[in-house]
Motif scaffolding. Structure first.
Motif, mmCIF file in Angstrom:
data_model
loop_
_atom_site.group_PDB
_atom_site.id
_atom_site.type_symbol
_atom_site.label_atom_id
_atom_site.label_comp_id
_atom_site.label_asym_id
_atom_site.label_seq_id
_atom_site.Cartn_x
_atom_site.Cartn_y
_atom_site.Cartn_z
ATOM 1 N N ASN A 129 0.854 -1.182 0.000
ATOM 2 C CA ASN A 129 0.000 0.000 0.000
ATOM 3 C C ASN A 129 0.895 1.238 0.000
ATOM 4 O OD1 ASN A 129 -2.416 1.409 0.007
ATOM 5 N ND2 ASN A 129 -3.245 0.315 1.776
ATOM 6 N N GLN A 130 0.278 2.391 -0.217
ATOM 7 C CA GLN A 130 1.003 3.656 -0.147
ATOM 8 C C GLN A 130 1.248 4.029 1.325
ATOM 9 O OE1 GLN A 130 1.587 4.871 -3.340
ATOM 10 N NE2 GLN A 130 0.410 3.094 -4.007
ATOM 11 N N LEU A 131 2.345 4.705 1.564
ATOM 12 C CA LEU A 131 2.670 5.208 2.900
ATOM 13 C C LEU A 131 2.596 6.726 2.822
ATOM 14 C CD1 LEU A 131 3.664 4.518 5.770
ATOM 15 C CD2 LEU A 131 5.999 4.617 4.879
ATOM 16 N N LEU A 132 1.592 7.326 3.499
ATOM 17 C CA LEU A 132 1.304 8.740 3.261
ATOM 18 C C LEU A 132 1.250 9.606 4.509
ATOM 19 C CD1 LEU A 132 -1.498 8.286 0.556
ATOM 20 C CD2 LEU A 132 0.878 8.950 0.165
ATOM 21 N N GLY A 133 0.278 9.365 5.400
ATOM 22 C CA GLY A 133 0.010 10.272 6.497
ATOM 23 C C GLY A 133 1.169 10.406 7.470
#
Length: 447
Positions: A129-133
């Motif tokens: 998954n994307q790593l964002l916050g």
């Protein structure tokens, strides 16, 4: 938590198995309250003897053992590695079985999963998954800083996402590169670049973000293709995986990848044979890189009796000799309940519902029924029995057509499920049982 052979997971299990079982645990009998998890197997408990409050979820030990060994054999024949998706079970005891049978790492879906895996001692995590916050980045950065041997990968599918990671790494002053995989998607699908051309452009951007960001491979999830149109699903999955292969070859030729192995990863629980066959054939050319193909199936360990079972024959046909001999994966997960009412002919109301059984992919199906004092062993449920409706805590079991139901109040009934992920997450405790439904132990989940 620095070893990469699963030994750290074994250390984490001791605390779980020695912890006293709280009376608030769903499915726990009164006499087990306060006892450690590891004591369950010595208590003489039996599902069929009525020793467990119903409903209750069970895992058949023989099927789990078979499935773990079968997948090891498949990956060895295919020449690929396995990082099972841990979100299926979120059960460190089952993670250990997977490491014992050669798992290369574990796949996570969220940063919170990553932290949980680390508390379980998992040494290598692929965040699919994307790593964002900011809070998610904090979770991962803390784990990377705490253990220099923690092997971690996240996904990138856009210039914006790459820039966010690059700035976060710089602001943190991370002492080592953040390892990423270029994510491939499909038009109208989930995340991921939509074409080879988009992937080429992003791969070159990630290469330019070194050394703060290290591109370590290419990823996809071909399971976004689903439905009854088998030809469409297979063609879509193959096209997506072939895009991974094309970008991997381009990246090797253009020098995108950081030193070390290049990962080519795909393969959920329904089409992993397509991923294995296609990606194992990729050649790194003269780049000097060693390629590692990593499948990420999560549901293989428990399998199921509906969704993935229906897909298994087609997988066997596609895989050929790589599949191996025998029937393949076996259903390991069942939810047992009791008939509490027979209000009309041909209908029984049972004590399990949406809070206990998967229903997102398909309604559960009666597998077995048992009457204490009359049956020596559970009997197979007739094919015309079906769950037609679920309430929160009730299942409606109907005989189709003019069929009669021999069920009586107090009978036991076992349900099979499709998509086991959403059954596991309803049970903080599942019972490990032998083929006679005698309790051998318990499995804790941590969703």
């Amino acid at each position: 938590m620095s070893t990469k052979d699963g030994a750290a997971v074994r250390l984490a299990l001791d605390a779980i198995e020695e912890a006293p079982l709280a009376g608030t645990l769903k499915g726990l009998p009164a006499r087990a309250e306060g006892r450690p998890l590891r004591a369950l197997g010595a208590m003489g408990l039996s599902v069929l003897a009525g020793d467990l409050p119903l409903p209750v979820a069970v895992l058949k030990d023989s099927a789990l053992t078979h499935n773990a060994r079968w997948m090891r054999g498949f990956t060895e024949r295919a020449g690929v590695s396995l990082a099972p998706h841990g979100k299926t079970t979120m059960a460190p005891q089952l993670f250990q079985r997977q490491f014992d049978e050669g798992a290369w790492g574990m796949t996570a879906a969220t940063a919170s999963h990553v932290r949980s895996y680390r508390r379980f001692g998992v040494p290598r995590v692929l965040l699919a998954n994307q790593l964002l916050g900011a809070a998610d980045l904090e979770l991962v950065f803390r784990e990377l800083e705490a253990d220099e041997d923690f092997d971690f990968y996240a996904l990138v599918d856009s210039a914006a996402g790459l820039d966010l990671l690059r700035r976060a790494v710089a602001a943190r002053g991370l002492k080592r590169p953040l390892q990423v995989l270029l994510e491939v998607g499909t038009p109208g699908g989930r995340t991921g670049v939509r074409s080879v051309e988009e992937g080429l452009a992003l791969g070159r951007l990630i290469r330019a973000a070194a050394p703060a960001i290290a591109l370590r491979g290419v990823e996809a999830f071909e399971g976004v293709y689903s439905g009854d149109d088998t030809a469409r699903v297979e063609l879509g999955a193959l096209t997506m995986v072939e895009t991974v292969a094309a970008l991997a070859r381009a990246g090797c030729a253009e020098g995108w990848f950081a030193p070390g192995e290049v990962l080519l990863t795909a393969g959920g629980s329904a089409l992993f044979d397509i991923a294995a066959r296609t990606l194992a054939a990729v050649d790194a050319g003269g780049s000097g890189h060693r390629l590692r193909v990593v499948l990420r199936s999560g549901c293989y360990l428990s399998h199921d009796s509906l969704q993935y079972e229906r897909m298994q024959d087609r997988m066997r046909q596609r895989a050929g000799a790589v599949w191996g001999e025998g029937p393949g994966l076996r259903n390991a997960i069942e939810v047992w309940a009791q008939v509490q009412s027979v209000p009309e002919p041909g209908r029984a109301i049972c004590t399990a519902g949406k809070r206990d059984l998967s229903y997102d992919a398909c309604l559960p199906q009666p597998l077995w029924w048992y009457r204490a004092g009359q049956h020596e062993a559970p009997r197979m449920a007739p094919a015309d029995w079906a769950v037609t409706k679920l309430n929160d805590q009730h299942a409606f079991v109907d005989a189709q057509g003019d069929g009669a139901l021999p069920l009586q109040v107090g009978d036991l009934i076992a349900f099979g499920v499709g998509h086991p992920c959403t059954t596991f997450d309803k049970w903080p405790l599942l019972y490990l049982v032998d083929d006679a439904y005698r309790v051998m132990g318990g499995v804790r989940t941590f969703f």
